[in-house]
Design a protein around this motif. Structure first.
Motif, PDB file in Angstrom:
ATOM      1  N   GLU A   4     110.057   3.394  15.509  1.00 50.59           N
ATOM      2  CA  GLU A   4     109.501   2.326  14.694  1.00 50.59           C
ATOM      3  C   GLU A   4     108.009   2.559  14.550  1.00 50.59           C
ATOM      4  N   ASN A  30     109.128  -4.267   1.015  1.00 49.13           N
ATOM      5  CA  ASN A  30     107.951  -5.124   0.914  1.00 49.13           C
ATOM      6  C   ASN A  30     106.960  -4.940   2.054  1.00 49.13           C
ATOM      7  N   ARG A  31     107.462  -4.734   3.273  1.00 51.85           N
ATOM      8  CA  ARG A  31     106.508  -4.556   4.372  1.00 51.85           C
ATOM      9  C   ARG A  31     105.738  -3.251   4.202  1.00 51.85           C
ATOM     10  N   ASP A  34     103.245  -3.749   1.601  1.00 53.21           N
ATOM     11  CA  ASP A  34     102.121  -4.524   2.144  1.00 53.21           C
ATOM     12  C   ASP A  34     101.135  -3.604   2.848  1.00 53.21           C
ATOM     13  N   TYR A  35     101.660  -2.688   3.663  1.00 54.45           N
ATOM     14  CA  TYR A  35     100.788  -1.764   4.390  1.00 54.45           C
ATOM     15  C   TYR A  35      99.955  -0.917   3.429  1.00 54.45           C
ATOM     16  N   GLU A 145     112.698   0.914   5.542  1.00 57.73           N
ATOM     17  CA  GLU A 145     112.488  -0.459   6.000  1.00 57.73           C
ATOM     18  C   GLU A 145     113.863  -1.074   6.260  1.00 57.73           C
ATOM     19  N   ASN A 147     116.596  -3.738   6.958  1.00 60.18           N
ATOM     20  CA  ASN A 147     116.750  -5.147   6.582  1.00 60.18           C
ATOM     21  C   ASN A 147     118.215  -5.540   6.761  1.00 60.18           C
ATOM     22  N   VAL A 168     110.335   0.800   9.710  1.00 60.96           N
ATOM     23  CA  VAL A 168     109.796  -0.514  10.040  1.00 60.96           C
ATOM     24  C   VAL A 168     110.934  -1.506   9.883  1.00 60.96           C
ATOM     25  N   ASN A 170     112.090  -5.383   8.639  1.00 54.98           N
ATOM     26  CA  ASN A 170     111.707  -6.561   7.857  1.00 54.98           C
ATOM     27  C   ASN A 170     112.973  -7.235   7.353  1.00 54.98           C
ATOM     28  N   HIS A 171     113.462  -8.204   8.120  1.00 55.13           N
ATOM     29  CA  HIS A 171     114.710  -8.881   7.760  1.00 55.13           C
ATOM     30  C   HIS A 171     114.414 -10.001   6.763  1.00 55.13           C
ATOM     31  N   GLN A 172     114.216  -9.589   5.523  1.00 53.23           N
ATOM     32  CA  GLN A 172     113.821 -10.504   4.454  1.00 53.23           C
ATOM     33  C   GLN A 172     114.994 -10.708   3.504  1.00 53.23           C
TER      34      GLN A 172
END
Length: 423
Positions: A4, A30-31, A34-35, A145, A147, A168, A170-172
């Protein structure tokens, strides 16, 4: 061991002059974005390649590519304004050729994508996607990512843990959209298409009210197949009605084939773990030569305006860029290779409450031809079907005038005579 990654580890893994490729719609991580957005000053001449982005980002406003530059292959509400103000570029393309373009223009290719959680065999799934990224699996660096909301799907969209640089989490929840409502006008237009579809045909279904209306009228059909760039909610209704089984397909028999999916939560639930659906790279799904292997291929799409030669402008509105070519041209060409193929371009006959005809003597200045006059097959409005393929220009003009709104037919006939199309 795949690990990770922190934000800084993601940023330092991106070399100067990298070209980062992202999947469509919910494949957009999305994460990770964002970075990139938050730390773009640490990047040097990095380009982001996206189709149909879901969210607007600050890098879409970067006029210079000193740090991070956005290149779009299909405009959406997220980047349409930025394109028109000149801070984002639009790359002309046929959808099936996007990966070819990326190989040509890319310097140091990378992929960032959303995946479903890893299974017991060490594989992630691209879920609602295969599109332009799956062909790069094992060939370029991937950062994913994870999810838990991304459905696990099958096909050529599986990534083994050994094929990623890191991940990474990101559970969106996925972005979901309910099917477009169906109007009485949509149902009328759809009826002309539905009556020309036979049991055993294979369907490519576009998005919008008219394609939804066509699907709603096919529930009593049998042995239909699915080979479509975008998997939509309406297909579920056909499956549940017993209309789709794919047993008469000529490729991938018994399977529903797509390259990406977008719709409601009901759709994502239907996709999860469903072995009847396979996501394949767009280079396969949208290649006109592959499409043509289906001998009874039906393509259903929409346009914004048509001229009397049969040219369809489907990516501009009033001469101003709105989207891009997408897969319309791919499937228009593909049905020409299909033994019994039929292509339908649908539209209402007028816009602006009947004040303007969509059928015109000449396209609006600045309009871009998406489906050219040589590939267009049938054009459909609420007044009927104009058959284009294999028709001389005079007959095309007459047929198009016949399906125009009655208020505009005399004017169109006058213009057709001026153009020398009819006597």
């Amino acid at each position: 061991m795949t690990k990770e990654l922190t934000a800084q580890q993601v940023i330092t893994s991106i070399p100067a002059q990298a070209d980062i490729i992202f999947p469509l719609t919910n494949g957009e991580p999305n994460r990770l974005l964002d970075y990139l957005e938050q730390h773009q000053e640490q990047l040097r001449e990095v380009r982001i390649h996206q189709l149909l982005p879901l969210r607007g980002r600050s890098y879409m406003n970067n006029a210079s590519d000193a740090h991070l530059k956005h290149i779009s292959y299909f405009l959406s509400g997220a980047n349409r304004k930025e394109f028109h103000q000149g801070t984002a570029d639009l790359m002309p393309n046929n959808f099936h050729e996007v990966t070819r373009i990326l190989r040509k223009v890319g310097r140091r290719l990378m992929v960032m994508a959303v995946v479903s959680p890893m299974d017991e065999f060490g594989y992630y799934s691209l879920g609602t996607q295969a599109d332009i990224v799956s062909e790069f699996i094992g060939k370029v660096p991937f950062i994913v990512e994870v999810n838990e909301h991304m459905p696990r799907t099958f096909g050529q969209n599986q990534i083994h843990k050994s094929q990623i640089e890191g991940f990474v989490v990101n559970h969106q929840p996925l972005v979901s959209d309910e099917p477009a409502p169906i109007s009485e006008m949509d149902m009328k237009i759809a009826s002309y298409v539905a009556e020309r579809i036979q049991d055993g045909d294979t369907l490519q279904i576009g998005i919008g009210g008219i394609p939804n209306a066509v699907v709603s009228q096919l529930k009593t059909h049998r042995h239909l197949g699915i080979h479509t760039e975008m998997f939509v909610d309406g297909i579920i209704d056909l499956v549940e009605a017993g209309a789709v089984d794919g047993t008469r397909k000529f490729t991938n028999q018994g399977k529903m084939i797509s390259t990406f999916a977008h719709g409601s939560q009901r759709l994502y639930d239907f996709l999860h773990g469903n072995p009847a659906i396979e996501f394949l790279p767009v280079t396969t799904v949208n290649d006109p030569r592959e499409i043509g292997k289906e001998e009874n291929m039906i393509s259903i799409n929409a346009t914004t305006e048509v001229d009397l030669f049969g040219q369809c402008a489907s990516e501009t509105v009033a001469g101003r860029y709105y989207s891009s070519t997408g897969g319309q041209a791919d499937f228009a060409r593909g049905v020409r290779f299909s033994k019994n193929g039929k292509g339908f371009i649908t539209m209402t006959s007028t816009i602006k409450n009947g004040e303007m005809s969509r059928i015109k003597a000449s396209l609006a200045p600045g309009s871009i031809v998406t489906t050219n006059k040589n590939d267009v097959d049938h054009i459909v409005t609420e007044y009927g079907v104009a058959e284009m393929f294999g028709r001389p220009l005079s007959e095309r003009a007459e047929q198009l005038i016949a399906i125009a709104h009655p208020d505009f037919r005399d004017e169109l006939r006058f213009e057709a005579k001026k153009l020398g199309l009819i006597l």
